[in-house]
Design a protein around this motif. Structure first.
Motif, mmCIF file in Angstrom:
data_model
loop_
_atom_site.group_PDB
_atom_site.id
_atom_site.type_symbol
_atom_site.label_atom_id
_atom_site.label_comp_id
_atom_site.label_asym_id
_atom_site.label_seq_id
_atom_site.Cartn_x
_atom_site.Cartn_y
_atom_site.Cartn_z
ATOM 1 N N HIS A 97 -34.660 -35.830 -0.435
ATOM 2 C CA HIS A 97 -34.313 -34.258 -0.472
ATOM 3 C C HIS A 97 -34.812 -33.537 -1.463
ATOM 4 N N HIS B 6 -32.415 -41.513 0.068
ATOM 5 C CA HIS B 6 -32.373 -39.976 0.719
ATOM 6 C C HIS B 6 -32.217 -39.109 -0.607
ATOM 7 N N HIS C 281 -32.093 -28.702 8.583
ATOM 8 C CA HIS C 281 -31.121 -29.465 7.482
ATOM 9 C C HIS C 281 -31.613 -29.361 6.268
ATOM 10 N N HIS D 155 -25.618 -39.471 2.938
ATOM 11 C CA HIS D 155 -25.105 -38.316 2.339
ATOM 12 C C HIS D 155 -23.693 -38.602 1.575
HETATM 13 ZN ZN LIG Z 1 -30.284 -35.620 4.582
#
Ligand SMILES: [Zn+2]
Ligand SMILES: [Zn+2]
Length: 374
Positions: free
Chosen positions: A239, A235, A100, A206
């Motif tokens: 990332h 998040h 991912h 997301h």
């Molecule tokens: Zn993610």
């Protein structure tokens, strides 16, 4: 013509549907007809926190990203909690998760790509055999194959999952003389809540929130989601800086996973906690603000020299930011190593103080300028 879709995974469909029906239909009916007590709620919270933290601190930040090291006892606890949360073995989960990150938003290489929509990234990806070819491919987790606890959990995953998901609620049911009630609340309702709050990290995190540090992928920072996901809602930061044991970096960010990892380091259960240098974080944040301002200026009818001035101010801000964090590190190191004489240390402190004032002033000015456009 659309390509033929992979076959349905009936076992997964059965697990998700039955836990949903038991949680949303059977549990309320049972609560009305038999009544539930504080013990049900307290054990629901304990089991929910145990399973979710095993995923966030164990599966995610320890095994997938190696952001710190943990003692065997803690790894065994996470392995059991991970099986209890019914999200496959730590090895399998980490392999998917590393893909991912590596291929984020790629339609076929990211196993739960947000580019395929909310439903697919939330749970659609688990309902059909989309990843048939790579399902047993753990090449990206060679390091985890050396972790005996990961291997043990992978080998006995089914037995551990059954033992925890039936064993814990039934044991509590025997203690409190309510096997059905405990099975519904600590078994089914807890599983349903635990699944969907974790899945939100792949779907909502997301879609919904701010791109504070990067816009090169769809990941978002979202405080509300952080509350539901034990801190994983930050998040966008994660990332970009996946090796950091924190997701919420400011002290006021709600990140219980970070607090757990840090707290465990005080009693020797965790060590080698990795953090991103503050300069990199601040630089990324400022770069995003500049990009947003440029985009906005592009749509406004303003003097082109304004964009140029913002750029110049940004360059000089980064320079003083670099000097400030550099002097901070020097100061910390010399305090730690105790190599400097007291007057040298005083000079260093003085210089650091001056650079700090300069940087903070410049940052304030730049922020007030940029906020008008970003
Ligand atoms: Zn993610
Ligand atoms: Zn991650």
């Amino acid at each position: 013509m659309s390509a033929k879709r992979p076959p349905l995974l009936w076992f997964n469909i059965f697990i998700f549907t039955s836990s949903l029906l038991l949680a949303l239909v059977a549990t309320p009916l049972y609560a009305v007809s038999h009544g539930l007590g504080w013990e049900h709620l307290i054990w629901l919270l304990i089991a929910f926190s145990f399973t979710n933290l095993s995923i966030t601190a164990g599966y995610h930040r320890l095994w997938s990203h190696k952001t710190y090291q943990a003692s065997s006892i803690l790894r065994v606890i996470f392995a059991i909690g991970g099986a209890f949360s019914l999200q496959n073995s730590a090895l399998h989960w980490s392999s998917d998760h590393r893909d991912h990150h590596k291929h984020v938003d790629h339609d076929s290489k990211d196993p739960y790509s947000a580019s395929r929509g909310f439903w697919y990234s939330h749970m659609g990806w688990m309902l059909r055999d989309y990843n048939h070819e790579t399902y047993f491919d753990y090449k990206n987790c060679r390091d985890l194959k050396k972790d005996k606890i990961v291997q043990w959990q992978h080998k006995y995953y089914a037995a551990l999952a059954i033992a925890t998901n039936f064993g814990f609620p039934i044991l509590l049911g025997i203690i409190y003389s309510d096997i059905v009630g405990m099975f519904l609340v600590v078994g089914a309702l807890r599983l349903f809540l635990s699944h969907h709050t974790t899945f939100f990290i792949n779907s909502l995190a997301h879609i919904w929130g701010k791109q504070t540090f990067t816009n090169k992928n769809s990941a978002r920072d979202n405080g509300a989601l952080a509350f539901l996901t034990f801190g994983e809602g930050y998040h966008n930061f994660h990332h970009l800086f996946e090796n950091d044991y924190r997701n919420g970096i400011d002290w006021w960010h709600y990140d219980p996973t970070k607090w757990l990892i840090k707290g465990c380091s005080w009693i020797g259960l965790t060590e080698k906690l990795r953090v991103t240098p503050q300069f990199k974080i601040e630089k990324a944040r400022a770069t995003m603000l500049l990009q947003n301002a440029h985009q906005k200026l592009h749509t406004m009818d303003v003097n082109p020299s304004l964009a140029h001035k913002l750029e110049q101010d940004f360059e000089s801000l980064i320079e003083s930011m670099h000097d400030y964090y550099d002097s901070k590190m020097q100061l910390l190191q010399s305090k730690k190593q105790q190599i400097l004489k007291s007057h040298e240390l005083e000079l260093l402190k003085h210089r650091h103080h001056r650079l700090k004032e300069q940087f903070k002033y410049q940052q304030q000015m730049w922020m007030s300028d940029i906020k008008r456009y970003a």
